[in-house]
Write a protein that holds these residues in place. Sequence first.
Motif: not given
Length: 389
Positions: A53-77
Motif C-alpha cells: 500500500t505504501l509502495a504505491f501510495g507514497l509515490p501517488i501522494l507525492e505526484r498527484v495534483t488537486r482534482s476538480e469535482p467528480g474528476r479524480p486524479r488517481a484511481l486504485v483498483l
Amino acid sequence: MKTFDALGVSPDLTATLRERGIEQPFPIQELTIPDALAGRDVCGKAKTGSGKTLAFGLPILERVTRSEPGRPRALVLVPTRELAGQVRDELAPLAARRELRVEAIYGGARMEQQARALTGRVDVVVATPGRMIDFIGRKQVRLDDVAHVVIDEADRMADMGFLPQVEWILRHIPGDHQTLLFSATLDGVVDTLIQRYQRAPAMHEVASAQVTVEEMEHRFLLVHELDKVKVAAAIAAGATRTIMFVNTKRAADRLARSLSAEGVRARAIHGDLRQRERERALGDFADGKLPVLVATDVAARGIHVDEVDVVVHYDPPEEHKTYLHRSGRTARAGESGVVVTLVLWNQELEVKRLMRRLGIEQPIVEVFSNDPRLADPASWDPAADAAVV
C-alpha cells in the motif's frame, strides 16, 4: 536498509510516517518507490502483507495534483471492499498532510453517500471494479483527468473473475497515465494485463516464502452428519482463533447459528452482509473478542489476521489450490498451523483425490464429538493414534 528520505519521499510525508511509528521501508517499498516517483510504470511481485500500500501510495501522494469535482486524479483498483477500506485508512493521514482527499468506493455500501463523495473533490479514489463501473455508467465520475492508476492484488482480481471489469475501466481512461501493478503472481492472465496496459514497466520482485503443505499439520476427520456441528464446536473450544470455511453464504449463516447454539461464539462473513457487519466481525476476530469466523472463499480474501490457530474445512474444497488458499490463513507470519477437514461418508473418495493432489499421505480418521483429541488436533498422529477408516 535505506530510509524513506533516501528513497525520495518528502519530509512532510516521512514525518507523518514517523508519527505512526513507520521508520524503515519494507523491501517492496525500497525497490519500487524510486521508479514510481520517477513516473515509470511499475510492476511489483509481492505477497499480501508485504507493504504494497505504501509502495504505491507514497509515490501517488507525492505526484498527484488537486482534482476538480467528480474528476479524480488517481484511481486504485482493489478486489474487495475490506481492502478498499484498509488502503483508504492507510493513505488518508498522509493525504491530509497535503490537503488531499482519499475516498473508498465499494459495493455493499449506500450508493447515495458514495455518489455525494465522488461528485465533490476526491483526489484519490480507491475502488472495487464493479462499483466503479456503476458510477462511471451513471456519469457521476469521469476518468479524463486520471494520471495515476494502481491495480492492487491483480492475481486475486483474476481469481475472483474481476479482470474483465478491470480491463473495461482501463480502456476508458484516456490520455497518458502512470500504471502501477502489484500481484503475488505475474503469470497467465496477470501477464496479459501487464502486456496490454503497462509501458516498459520497471519489474521488481520480493522473494517470500510460499505457504506449503509441509508447514501445516493436517487432519482429515470422518464425521457423521448429525454430529458434524458438535465436532466443529469441540475443535473451536480448544483454540483461540478458528476460521471455518463453507461453500455458500447460506451455509455460513446456518453454521454460525448452529455453533452459537452449541455455546461457541461465531459470526459469518460473506458478500450479502453489510459492510459495517463485516468490518465489525473482522475487527472482533482480529482483537480476539470473537473466537470463530465462518467464511466463504470470496469473503476470506479480506481476512488478514495473524495467529489463527486452526482452519477448519467444514465443507471440503473441490480444488487443491482452494485448500492451500484457505489453509494458508493459519500459516502466516512464519508460524505453522493446524488444518482440519471434516469428511462425510459420501465425500471420502473426493477428499482422497484431493489429498493425492496435495501429496498428503495419512488416514482419514473417524471421530465423534466427545473425542478428547479434538481439543488439540495437532497433538496426535493420525497414522499411529487413531482408528483408521
